[in-house]
Write a protein that holds these residues in place. Structure first.
Motif, PDB file in Angstrom:
ATOM      1  N   ARG A  85       0.825  -1.210   0.000  1.00  0.00           N
ATOM      2  CA  ARG A  85       0.000   0.000   0.000  1.00  0.00           C
ATOM      3  C   ARG A  85       0.860   1.260   0.000  1.00  0.00           C
ATOM      4  NH1 ARG A  85      -2.558  -3.587   2.677  1.00  0.00           N
ATOM      5  NH2 ARG A  85      -4.742  -4.050   2.222  1.00  0.00           N
ATOM      6  N   ARG A 135      -0.221  -7.560  10.576  1.00  0.00           N
ATOM      7  CA  ARG A 135       0.052  -6.257   9.993  1.00  0.00           C
ATOM      8  C   ARG A 135       0.495  -5.347  11.131  1.00  0.00           C
ATOM      9  NH1 ARG A 135      -2.177  -4.358   5.526  1.00  0.00           N
ATOM     10  NH2 ARG A 135      -4.107  -5.536   5.719  1.00  0.00           N
ATOM     11  N   LYS A 142       4.991  -6.023   7.962  1.00  0.00           N
ATOM     12  CA  LYS A 142       4.291  -7.290   8.202  1.00  0.00           C
ATOM     13  C   LYS A 142       5.191  -8.182   9.048  1.00  0.00           C
ATOM     14  CE  LYS A 142       0.952  -7.207   4.779  1.00  0.00           C
ATOM     15  NZ  LYS A 142       0.393  -5.860   4.998  1.00  0.00           N
ATOM     16  N   ARG A 156       0.958  -2.163  11.401  1.00  0.00           N
ATOM     17  CA  ARG A 156       0.199  -0.921  11.565  1.00  0.00           C
ATOM     18  C   ARG A 156      -0.986  -1.085  12.503  1.00  0.00           C
ATOM     19  NH1 ARG A 156      -3.747   0.660   7.462  1.00  0.00           N
ATOM     20  NH2 ARG A 156      -2.650  -0.741   6.043  1.00  0.00           N
TER      21      ARG A 156
END
Ligand SMILES: Nc1ncnc2c1ncn2[C@@H]1O[C@H](COP(=O)(O)OP(=O)(O)O)[C@@H](O)[C@H]1O
Ligand SMILES: Nc1ncnc2c1ncn2[C@@H]1O[C@H](COP(=O)(O)OP(=O)(O)O)[C@@H](O)[C@H]1O
Ligand SMILES: Nc1ncnc2c1ncn2[C@@H]1O[C@H](COP(=O)(O)OP(=O)(O)O)[C@@H](O)[C@H]1O
Lengths: 461, 114, 461, 461, 114, 114
Positions: free
Chosen positions: B38, F103, B92, F105
């Motif tokens: 992204r 993930r 990740k 984030r």
């Protein structure tokens, strides 16, 4: 000042032409010296800050800079008049200098221009990695106009006692720019560091030089070019030029040894960055003094400059200012050292005039040297501070955190210095246009269309 | 034993390592990699040719951990690799099973090799 | 030797000043030439071995080196006296040279100093990657004192037949240092290789050059600077200087072609390292001969030097000595070739005196050339061997295996040449102090404290 | 042309010797400038294409090139005779030039040789990454013989109206080679691009420069060397040389600014590659004009060249030809601009003769300039096209797809430019022989045999 | 099938590869990595700023092997990557299960793809 | 979830990425590696010393995929990494099991983290 009854000295002219070329090379040399010292993400920006000076200052010099610096004095030795604006009235046969030893005005214009170029370039090292490039360009244009051109007049313009304030009138000695160039640039660097503040992460993340061979190359080119800077300032190919040449070399050599000695003692190792830094410190310090001292004076100045500057560069960690590439520690400190030590080491056998304290000249010369340093340093610091803050408040001088984090190369120039990789980039637009497939046929990564008469492509690897 | 592979932003590496150290994990292996996802890359221009560089520089951490340390390691990495409370491209982490671990120096195996 | 009834020739002075600058640049050029040729872990050390010569030899030259080399001969042409110690009695107006074509002594001092600097620097390539830097510095100081200064006197000091042994008395021709510089450095390199032994892993691990563009840059700078070396040795801007210039260039060009031809034939490919090596071989070989031969002689010398040196560099693999950067194969072999070929190709139209065998001068000159080469080579080899072993046995010359394996850059200078990575290093101590958090506020990798007036930090990437 | 009643001017000689050295440095500078601009797999080949010119052209120049270019005209100003073949009749005391301002013929031979070397080297940038090196060498030899030597005669050979066609007879002005060097090289580049076609993957894969600091270094060296190129063409150290020097510098500076302005406006960013390209464009354009215009003319020429070339380099994407390093966009376009603008900006105060349109000289000069450009451009283009196709059809000029994909460095020179890695290569053969274990004892990666007196090896890391 | 990942000292790579070749394993993939662990890094100094570089350059070998070759491969690597009979920092080896292996050229799978 | 590791020829990377993008896989991690195998390297010569470089530059792609995308991803890579209908050295792909994916984030896990 071109006058008529002068005779061209072709040998002096040859030496001056060469010297101008040598000094020109110093700015690319400086660009690489500085460029190698920053992190990999800011090298091109660093280089461009110097190259921008080559462009901008040249234009301003022709327009009005030469006239402000070397035009007839308007009074009190503060600034030149506008008679030579646009190099008006100067032609290819115009001469300047002593009656039988004159040189073409254009050669002198060119030689002095090189000094005007490198002075702002020197400043750039202090603000590495965090200045907007467009603002830097504006800064350079304004700074040379209000700081360098007047100061060059003070120091370098001689007119039989009606010339510049510090050189011709006061009698302070500065052969090639210890005050006008180095103290000046160093004080300006200090001011800009206060304006722009520290790099993000200073003191906690590694900001080590990314390419030390490049630094050594830059240092080598600086040393080489500096011969033109100092010995060329004799404006003649004579014993004085030879003296300046030898003194310059000796000071560079001894300052390098001095710096390395400090490193060895303090840090345990003599480093290549230390050698490069030391030799530059020696070159800086001998710049004002190269035609005032004998070879022993040059040695003393070198050793002192090398050792003091090696020590001075660590102040910033204690005082908390981020002089990224040590412009203050080397050029301000070195310039002051060299200018003041003239007051000690100057000898009439070389100057054919004033002597320093250690050669029986008393405190007079030392006092003048002190005044000159103080005047140039203060003037430069104050005006640069004002100019810097004005630019920061108006058009913005410091990079945004995003741009700083991305790196000045990518954010300011949309370039990255190196690409050693085998990874590929997607080509987006060429020559200002979306790629037109028709233009290169069915070219694609998998089926490159060879232009005739090349053989059909195969996939070898 | 498990192999924890984490793709993180390069400038968080020091903090992640320090934090792992604090929970007793001092051995790890790091690789410079390029990530795609992204997070967008940047644009470069050379003589009127514009290049879109989609790759973003990342670091890849590999840590072999004992099963009972796994959760702690994962939490630690997540916590310290996250920037500004979570930004796109933070990375990740994935976990794969390890059947054997050997220390070359001694030939010791598995937990002894840690 | 400064005398009184001399008149300064400003044009010769200009050319000599420039030549001195050009030769100075050769040492940084050599540093990069060598630096690019070693593995990445030793480049800075390689560079520093040359820069150290710039520092150390300069000081010794001023102290006593110039006097030993160019002071009035003490007898038998072996060494100069101490009259010019500390450059005593030499002033800015002191002149040297032919009556109406004199140059400032300081210019001559400076020019010859550059030769004294580069000669030990040349040696360093042979012992790349395995010498202790501090011992190297001691070696350089002692080596120039006991080897270079005397040999320079033998070869370069002329005093109407009462000068140096080989040049002035014997009449061997060496215009710019085929014996004094190249044979000398090459023989010393051979001795040091025997003292220090092979690099760890030599013959089994890759020791390929880490940065060939840097090598090519260095070769280009050497070529450029060599014009000053050879044509500057005319000490005047005249037809002889022009002849030397052209011959120097022609020899470099033809030697490059000769070396590439050998590579093409032997290895199947003409390489860039071969081009760089070949041109240096040609420059080495023409150094003694550039003012003794015509352009055809220069071509012959170039081709022969290029081809023979290309072949000579592979001897080391057969004989088992590790001359890392082929100082023996290029400088010893090339220096000998050039010095001897003068005995064949010298022509009185250029020398205004002796001729070589092929121009009707008989074997006389060839014999003298042979004697000069043998004397310099033997003297240098023996003294260097003794000096090298003495240093190895006392303070230690060779790196420890640990330091060698770690690399000379890290172990000797605590530096690494390049940092292209995105990995970070932990900052431990700054400016000789533990970092004081207060100095830069709460600076940390995650929360860099921006100095005012920068905007608050965000995390962009 | 060496005549007898001439007197040597030593100052002019000094300046010419220096200028020759400066121009020599341009070719290595160009090699790095180009080398930095290609991908990492072709940098050495790029560098070698320039160094090959240093070798090949030097030999041909001595053999017959100088004679063809500067021998007495055989008629119609087309080519020189063979009197000076092998530099026959030229000795170290031969002089050339005005009666009291003569210089050694060898200095002139050397100076002009440097022009003959760099002209074919300039072409190489256009065909980066896809030419066979051996064919390139053949091409260079033939190209200078049939294109450069005659064209140099047309433009540079003056003999009182009986000299070269374009300069001496027609009266077109080209001080330092706007037609003979740049238009010539640019037109040849265009021809070769048509012969060799596009690089594989052009337009779809990234062909970004691999090392921009190297490009900036090259640009700096070019700028420096160009002072010799242009100001040296005065063949004297006088006001004209000074004028040429200043004009050269001003044009480089303003062209850099002009190029950056276009980039800023078109692409949003001013790039370092743009700065390097712009300054070279300015240097190219002022080359013919530097001794014909005043400083304002130089500024105008600089700005125009910078902006037009910045725009010209994007044509290739529209027209679909792969001029890899923009030799056409910079040298052909810049050379034409400079040559034609003389027709506008030339002023009799500088030329001491013809004036351009804007200084009241009418269209006459402009017409001559146009003729000269057209003649050189057409001649060069046609002959290069024929020569290129002939070579491609016979010995093959373009790399095979396999070799192109592998990269020109590995396929043509069996070298790779950089090795920063810790990976090792297996050593196969040394010095032309299988490694003989006996030669270095039991040397192996695991048990390197330390040569005495090194300590026994341990494994530190 | 198994994936053997070994972190070794760079200068042992030639020997390890030669030894693997001798037991019939010629295919492998190598990555330059940085390791952290017991082995200490070094110190660098730049203008009075001292940096502690904790990362040690290592090589990472990846070899996919058939199950019945696994032990032999492990022993071979351990034997040839060990320096001076075992020094700190000689490295680690770990084994992870491979579910599928494909040769791109042919599309062959698993042992056929080796 | 599975981790797909592919060793491919560098110049096929753009095509492979584009093809993966087309099947909805936009996230991946790439490493520059050196491969040894059937494909031969090249020879370099420096001053009469001849070096055989057996390593061939390759790219290593890592893609974590959901189980049901696995086959599609494998086919896609094989198809676009193959050169000239299959040449020696086109590369290898292997699949290893992933137990957890996170993930950074958000801390989201497994398929949510993709
Ligand atoms: N499916 C995947 N397989 C392997 N690596 C991935 C995958 N998706 C993302 N990555 C890695 O994680 C990094 C961050 O992913 P990105 O999509 O940019 O941000 P986020 O994880 O915050 O949504 C990428 O740069 C890439 O290196
Ligand atoms: N837990 C781990 N996970 C992944 N890699 C590790 C781990 N521990 C060590 N390593 C790797 O192994 C290398 C050697 O480990 P180190 O602790 O220095 O020596 P030793 O294995 O001999 O005790 C490290 O540099 C690192 O690359
Ligand atoms: N057993 C293996 N384990 C890991 N990587 C391998 C293995 N065999 C081959 N490779 C990788 O795959 C690449 C291609 O293999 P190679 O044998 O050259 O061609 P091919 O797969 O077409 O037969 C190698 O360069 C290497 O990177």
């Amino acid at each position: 000042m071109p006058t008529d009854a002068l005779t061209l000295n072709p040998a002096s002219t040859a030496w001056l032409l060469v010297s101008a070329a040598l000094v020109m090379l110093m700015t690319p040399g400086l660009a690489l010296f500085y460029g190698g010292m920053v992190r990999v993400r800011g090298v091109l920006n660093m280089v461009m800050m110097s190259f921008a000076c080559l462009g901008i200052v040249t234009v301003l010099w022709v327009l009005y800079g030469y006239s402000l610096a070397f035009g007839r004095d308007v009074g009190w030795g503060l600034i030149g008049n506008l008679d030579a604006v646009g190099l008006h009235h100067v032609g290819k046969d115009s001469l300047i200098g002593p009656a039988h030893d004159a040189v073409p005005v254009f050669a002198f214009v060119m030689f002095q221009l090189m000094f005007a170029i490198i002075t702002p370039a020197l400043i750039s090292g202090a603000v590495a990695d965090r200045a907007r490039f467009s603002t830097w360009c504006v800064f350079v244009a304004l700074w040379v106009s209000i700081v360098y051109f007047p100061v060059a007049h003070w120091v370098f313009f001689f007119d039989g006692g009606h010339g510049g304030l510090l050189g011709d009138r006061l009698g302070a000695l500065d052969f090639a720019g210890g005050t006008a160039v180095h103290t000046n640039a160093g004080a300006a660097a200090l001011a800009l560091v206060l304006v722009l503040g520290r790099r993000r992460g200073w003191g906690s993340v590694s900001m080590r030089p990314h390419n030390l061979p490049l630094v050594m190359l830059g240092a080598g080119l600086l040393w080489f070019g500096w011969f033109g800077f100092n010995a060329g300032s004799a404006l003649a190919a004579n014993g004085l030029a030879a003296t300046a040449l030898l003194n310059t070399h000796v000071s560079a050599a001894t300052a390098m040894l001095g710096w390395l000695a400090v490193e060895r003692w303090r840090d345990g190792k003599a480093t290549s960055l230390g050698a490069a830094s030391g030799l530059v410190a020696g070159l800086v310090a001998i710049t004002p003094a190269c035609a005032s001292v004998d070879v022993w004076g040059a040695m003393a100045i070198g050793v002192i400059a090398g050792m003091v500057c090696a020590w001075a560069i660590s102040w910033k960690y204690r005082l908390g200012y981020d002089d990224a590439l040590d412009v203050i520690g080397v050029h301000l400190v070195g310039g002051i050292i060299g200018s003041l030590l003239i007051g000690l080491f100057a000898t009439s056998t070389v100057t054919s005039g004033a002597s320093g304290l250690l050669h029986g000249g008393g405190f007079s010369l030392l006092g003048k040297q002190f005044l000159a340093v103080a005047a140039v340093g203060a003037y430069s610091f104050v005006l640069t501070l004002a100019l810097g803050f004005a630019l920061e408040r108006t058009i913005g001088f410091r990079l945004t955190p995003e741009h700083e984090e991305l790196g000045a190369d990518l954010s300011q120039h949309a370039e990255a210095a190196y690409d050693y990789s085998t990874l590929r980039a997607h080509v987006h637009r060429l020559g200002g246009h979306e790629p037109e497939p028709g233009a290169w046929g069915a070219a694609s990564a998998h089926d490159p269309a060879p232009a005739p008469p090349a053989q059909p492509p195969e996939e070898p690897s | 034993m498990k192999l924890v592979t984490a793709i993180i932003k390069p400038h968080t590496a020091d903090a992640v390592r320090a934090a792992l150290d604090a929970v007793g994990i001092s051995g790890l292996t790091m690789t410079q990699v390029h990530g795609y996802g992204r997070q967008k890359g940047h644009t470069e221009i050379y003589r009127a040719a514009e290049y879109t560089i989609e790759a973003v520089p990342k670091l890849r951490l590999e840590v072999v951990v004992a099963d009972d340390h796994l959760e702690q390691v994962l939490t630690t990495i997540v916590e310290h690799a996250r920037t500004n409370g979570g930004s796109i491209g933070d990375g990740k982490i994935w976990v794969t099973p390890v059947e054997t671990l050997i220390r070359v120096r001694t030939g010791e195996r598995d937990t002894q090799a840690l």
